[in-house]
Design a protein around this motif. Sequence first.
Motif, PDB file in Angstrom:
ATOM      1  N   GLY A 249      -1.975  -6.435   9.735  1.00  0.00           N
ATOM      2  CA  GLY A 249      -3.048  -5.823   9.142  1.00  0.00           C
ATOM      3  C   GLY A 249      -2.726  -4.292   8.897  1.00  0.00           C
ATOM      4  N   ARG A 250      -1.668  -4.100   8.748  1.00  0.00           N
ATOM      5  CA  ARG A 250      -1.418  -2.593   8.296  1.00  0.00           C
ATOM      6  C   ARG A 250      -1.453  -2.250   6.839  1.00  0.00           C
ATOM      7  NH1 ARG A 250       4.687  -2.304  10.739  1.00  0.00           N
ATOM      8  NH2 ARG A 250       4.583  -4.398   9.745  1.00  0.00           N
ATOM      9  N   LEU A 251      -1.877  -3.139   6.054  1.00  0.00           N
ATOM     10  CA  LEU A 251      -1.906  -3.006   4.491  1.00  0.00           C
ATOM     11  C   LEU A 251      -3.340  -2.437   4.145  1.00  0.00           C
ATOM     12  CD1 LEU A 251       0.137  -6.038   3.125  1.00  0.00           C
ATOM     13  CD2 LEU A 251       0.939  -3.461   3.477  1.00  0.00           C
ATOM     14  N   GLY A 252      -4.399  -2.282   5.108  1.00  0.00           N
ATOM     15  CA  GLY A 252      -5.397  -1.790   4.921  1.00  0.00           C
ATOM     16  C   GLY A 252      -6.490  -2.832   4.382  1.00  0.00           C
ATOM     17  N   SER A 253      -7.682  -2.350   4.050  1.00  0.00           N
ATOM     18  CA  SER A 253      -8.853  -3.106   3.596  1.00  0.00           C
ATOM     19  C   SER A 253      -9.381  -2.613   2.474  1.00  0.00           C
ATOM     20  CB  SER A 253      -9.715  -3.203   4.916  1.00  0.00           C
ATOM     21  OG  SER A 253     -10.817  -4.033   4.236  1.00  0.00           O
ATOM     22  N   PRO A 254      -9.878  -3.466   1.401  1.00  0.00           N
ATOM     23  CA  PRO A 254      -9.571  -4.728   1.518  1.00  0.00           C
ATOM     24  C   PRO A 254      -8.058  -5.072   1.125  1.00  0.00           C
ATOM     25  CG  PRO A 254     -10.527  -4.076  -0.732  1.00  0.00           C
ATOM     26  CD  PRO A 254     -10.366  -2.835   0.281  1.00  0.00           C
ATOM     27  N   ARG A 255      -7.725  -6.392   1.770  1.00  0.00           N
ATOM     28  CA  ARG A 255      -6.371  -6.846   1.521  1.00  0.00           C
ATOM     29  C   ARG A 255      -5.901  -6.823   0.089  1.00  0.00           C
ATOM     30  NH1 ARG A 255      -2.677  -9.942   4.365  1.00  0.00           N
ATOM     31  NH2 ARG A 255      -1.571 -11.546   3.010  1.00  0.00           N
ATOM     32  N   PRO A 256      -4.846  -6.397  -0.178  1.00  0.00           N
ATOM     33  CA  PRO A 256      -4.367  -6.289  -1.776  1.00  0.00           C
ATOM     34  C   PRO A 256      -4.178  -7.803  -2.147  1.00  0.00           C
ATOM     35  CG  PRO A 256      -2.627  -4.866  -0.108  1.00  0.00           C
ATOM     36  CD  PRO A 256      -3.926  -5.867   1.021  1.00  0.00           C
ATOM     37  N   SER A 257      -4.390  -7.806  -3.466  1.00  0.00           N
ATOM     38  CA  SER A 257      -4.187  -9.239  -4.210  1.00  0.00           C
ATOM     39  C   SER A 257      -2.739  -9.785  -3.980  1.00  0.00           C
ATOM     40  CB  SER A 257      -4.512  -8.911  -5.578  1.00  0.00           C
ATOM     41  OG  SER A 257      -3.347  -8.255  -6.091  1.00  0.00           O
ATOM     42  N   GLU A 258      -2.633 -10.824  -4.073  1.00  0.00           N
ATOM     43  CA  GLU A 258      -1.545 -11.612  -3.794  1.00  0.00           C
ATOM     44  C   GLU A 258      -0.237 -11.163  -4.812  1.00  0.00           C
ATOM     45  OE1 GLU A 258      -0.667 -13.889  -1.301  1.00  0.00           O
ATOM     46  OE2 GLU A 258      -2.550 -13.167  -0.475  1.00  0.00           O
ATOM     47  N   SER A 259      -0.890 -10.912  -5.988  1.00  0.00           N
ATOM     48  CA  SER A 259       0.164 -10.518  -6.935  1.00  0.00           C
ATOM     49  C   SER A 259       0.696  -9.130  -6.494  1.00  0.00           C
ATOM     50  CB  SER A 259      -0.618 -10.062  -8.321  1.00  0.00           C
ATOM     51  OG  SER A 259       0.291  -9.663  -9.212  1.00  0.00           O
ATOM     52  N   ASN A 260       0.236  -8.374  -5.677  1.00  0.00           N
ATOM     53  CA  ASN A 260       0.785  -7.136  -5.162  1.00  0.00           C
ATOM     54  C   ASN A 260       1.672  -7.446  -3.898  1.00  0.00           C
ATOM     55  OD1 ASN A 260       0.242  -4.390  -6.510  1.00  0.00           O
ATOM     56  ND2 ASN A 260      -1.691  -5.374  -7.001  1.00  0.00           N
ATOM     57  N   LEU A 261       1.513  -8.497  -3.141  1.00  0.00           N
ATOM     58  CA  LEU A 261       2.167  -8.821  -1.974  1.00  0.00           C
ATOM     59  C   LEU A 261       3.588  -9.575  -2.310  1.00  0.00           C
ATOM     60  CD1 LEU A 261      -0.990  -9.854   0.184  1.00  0.00           C
ATOM     61  CD2 LEU A 261       0.146  -7.722   0.003  1.00  0.00           C
ATOM     62  N   ALA A 262       4.199  -9.231  -3.124  1.00  0.00           N
ATOM     63  CA  ALA A 262       5.455 -10.153  -3.267  1.00  0.00           C
ATOM     64  C   ALA A 262       6.328  -9.711  -2.297  1.00  0.00           C
ATOM     65  CB  ALA A 262       6.075  -9.319  -4.668  1.00  0.00           C
ATOM     66  N   GLY A 263       7.229 -10.847  -2.139  1.00  0.00           N
ATOM     67  CA  GLY A 263       8.229 -11.090  -1.064  1.00  0.00           C
ATOM     68  C   GLY A 263       9.692 -10.798  -1.529  1.00  0.00           C
ATOM     69  N   THR A 264       9.852 -11.248  -2.785  1.00  0.00           N
ATOM     70  CA  THR A 264      11.210 -11.206  -3.469  1.00  0.00           C
ATOM     71  C   THR A 264      11.174 -10.384  -4.686  1.00  0.00           C
ATOM     72  OG1 THR A 264      10.832 -13.113  -4.833  1.00  0.00           O
ATOM     73  CG2 THR A 264      11.460 -13.594  -2.537  1.00  0.00           C
ATOM     74  N   PRO A 265      12.411 -10.025  -4.896  1.00  0.00           N
ATOM     75  CA  PRO A 265      12.800  -9.124  -6.041  1.00  0.00           C
ATOM     76  C   PRO A 265      12.045  -9.981  -7.619  1.00  0.00           C
ATOM     77  CG  PRO A 265      14.668  -8.934  -4.862  1.00  0.00           C
ATOM     78  CD  PRO A 265      13.695  -9.966  -4.092  1.00  0.00           C
ATOM     79  N   LEU A 266      12.597 -11.084  -7.552  1.00  0.00           N
ATOM     80  CA  LEU A 266      11.928 -11.828  -8.716  1.00  0.00           C
ATOM     81  C   LEU A 266      10.517 -11.851  -8.820  1.00  0.00           C
ATOM     82  CD1 LEU A 266      12.306 -13.484 -11.239  1.00  0.00           C
ATOM     83  CD2 LEU A 266      12.707 -15.551  -9.746  1.00  0.00           C
ATOM     84  N   GLU A 267       9.937 -12.237  -7.652  1.00  0.00           N
ATOM     85  CA  GLU A 267       8.337 -12.115  -7.536  1.00  0.00           C
ATOM     86  C   GLU A 267       7.653 -10.713  -8.181  1.00  0.00           C
ATOM     87  OE1 GLU A 267       7.311 -13.150  -3.854  1.00  0.00           O
ATOM     88  OE2 GLU A 267       7.403 -15.219  -3.860  1.00  0.00           O
ATOM     89  N   CYS A 268       8.584  -9.704  -7.493  1.00  0.00           N
ATOM     90  CA  CYS A 268       8.019  -8.398  -7.776  1.00  0.00           C
ATOM     91  C   CYS A 268       8.075  -7.887  -9.322  1.00  0.00           C
ATOM     92  CB  CYS A 268       9.203  -7.261  -7.030  1.00  0.00           C
ATOM     93  SG  CYS A 268       8.620  -7.036  -5.331  1.00  0.00           S
ATOM     94  N   VAL A 269       9.396  -8.451  -9.748  1.00  0.00           N
ATOM     95  CA  VAL A 269       9.746  -7.987 -11.367  1.00  0.00           C
ATOM     96  C   VAL A 269       8.901  -8.968 -12.166  1.00  0.00           C
ATOM     97  CG1 VAL A 269      11.214  -8.327 -13.232  1.00  0.00           C
ATOM     98  CG2 VAL A 269      11.904  -7.129 -10.936  1.00  0.00           C
ATOM     99  N   ALA A 270       8.490 -10.326 -12.001  1.00  0.00           N
ATOM    100  CA  ALA A 270       7.875 -11.086 -12.812  1.00  0.00           C
ATOM    101  C   ALA A 270       6.416 -10.811 -12.638  1.00  0.00           C
ATOM    102  CB  ALA A 270       7.977 -12.648 -12.546  1.00  0.00           C
ATOM    103  N   GLY A 271       6.002 -10.497 -11.507  1.00  0.00           N
ATOM    104  CA  GLY A 271       4.534 -10.217 -11.464  1.00  0.00           C
ATOM    105  C   GLY A 271       4.033  -8.958 -12.031  1.00  0.00           C
ATOM    106  N   ALA A 272       4.687  -7.927 -12.138  1.00  0.00           N
ATOM    107  CA  ALA A 272       4.695  -6.632 -12.448  1.00  0.00           C
ATOM    108  C   ALA A 272       4.823  -6.837 -13.830  1.00  0.00           C
ATOM    109  CB  ALA A 272       5.550  -5.747 -12.064  1.00  0.00           C
ATOM    110  N   ALA A 273       5.613  -7.600 -14.570  1.00  0.00           N
ATOM    111  CA  ALA A 273       5.928  -7.766 -15.944  1.00  0.00           C
ATOM    112  C   ALA A 273       4.498  -8.543 -16.850  1.00  0.00           C
ATOM    113  CB  ALA A 273       7.138  -8.304 -16.339  1.00  0.00           C
TER     114      ALA A 273
END
Length: 370
Positions: free
Chosen positions: A146-170
């Motif tokens: 629960g340390r990410l604050g409220s409201p909870r960030p979108s799933e697009s911003n909760l990436a857990g792998t480098p590929l998810e990070c890059v592809a989502g941001a792109a």
Amino acid sequence: MGELCAELFAPLPRSDQRRKGELYLRGLLSAGGRKSIRNIAACVGDRAAEQSLHHFISSSTWDWNPVRAALAQYLERALRPRAWVAHAVVIPKAGRHSVGVGRRFVPSLGQVVNSQEVFGLWAANDEMSAPANWRLMLSDDWRESGRLGSPRPSESNLAGTPLECVAGAASELQGWVGGPPRPVVLDLPDTEPAAVARRFGAAAMPFVAGVRGSTRITPAAPVLGHDNRDVTADQLLRMVRTLRRPVTWTDPETAAVRTSLVAAVPVRLPGTRRPLLLLGEWSGPGGWPQHCWLTDLVTVPWGGLLRLAKLTQRVACDFTDISTGVGMVDFEGRSFGGWHRHVTLASSAHAVQVLSGGVPRRSQPVARPA
């Protein structure tokens, strides 16, 4: 500065937010030393400004995405990027409480480091680049806490792998600017190339991805008497080295015009249907290729592909020369939203420096064939 601020902060609903946004941006550009909120406030205001700016960054509710979208659209017009370039940054941290911090192995250092790992998507051409979107990679512990604050960030911003990070941001960045998809240039050495091809193929976004020479690749057709069994990327490129052509490009670190030898060969990867090309670069006539890339831009000339791939060097230089000076890695707070708001404004400060000619450039535009 005024022109950018007018567009950048137009999405903010309140006039006091727009004023604080410009104040913080000016502080990033003018404060000396580390760009902490205290130093920024001392540069642009007084003790009251420190508390006000701290709330504006770490505790306020304004959404950074519309501001980033405005920045991306501004860069699209002013910088005319050739590609979106992914750039990974590891930020060492002393404690455990900074948002996203964790212990991770850093290959460049050869050791486990307590750090944040972030991925920027940069608008880049041969002469300049600027960051336009960001992801902070989060461990399972961070995503489930629960340390990410409220409201909870979108799933697009909760990436857990480098590929998810890059592809989502792109994908997000492309949606902001519209138009034909720009190529995404990336180097994720620990990610399976087939996964990269599938992810960007599904998003209909062209890509140029660095791959290791040891990567197993299947040629799309028999190559120079060799059947189409899979071999390493190095071996396959060595088979076609008689097809190499010279290509010139400008080294952003030295501003020198360099010549490389390049060759490419059509290949296949498991689970992908789109035609792919394996590109190799040699610095001299002999030996194994120094660098390898995989791309679905099969109709682009080899020289154009190499210069796209080299945009990673342009971004690396600009990050060192400019981004670190405007405080990109200086945020120390625990707030997920605060981190994103800070890097959004630091990205804007970087854009001001680049587009106004406020920093010495290592290289100048060089005319050369496509």
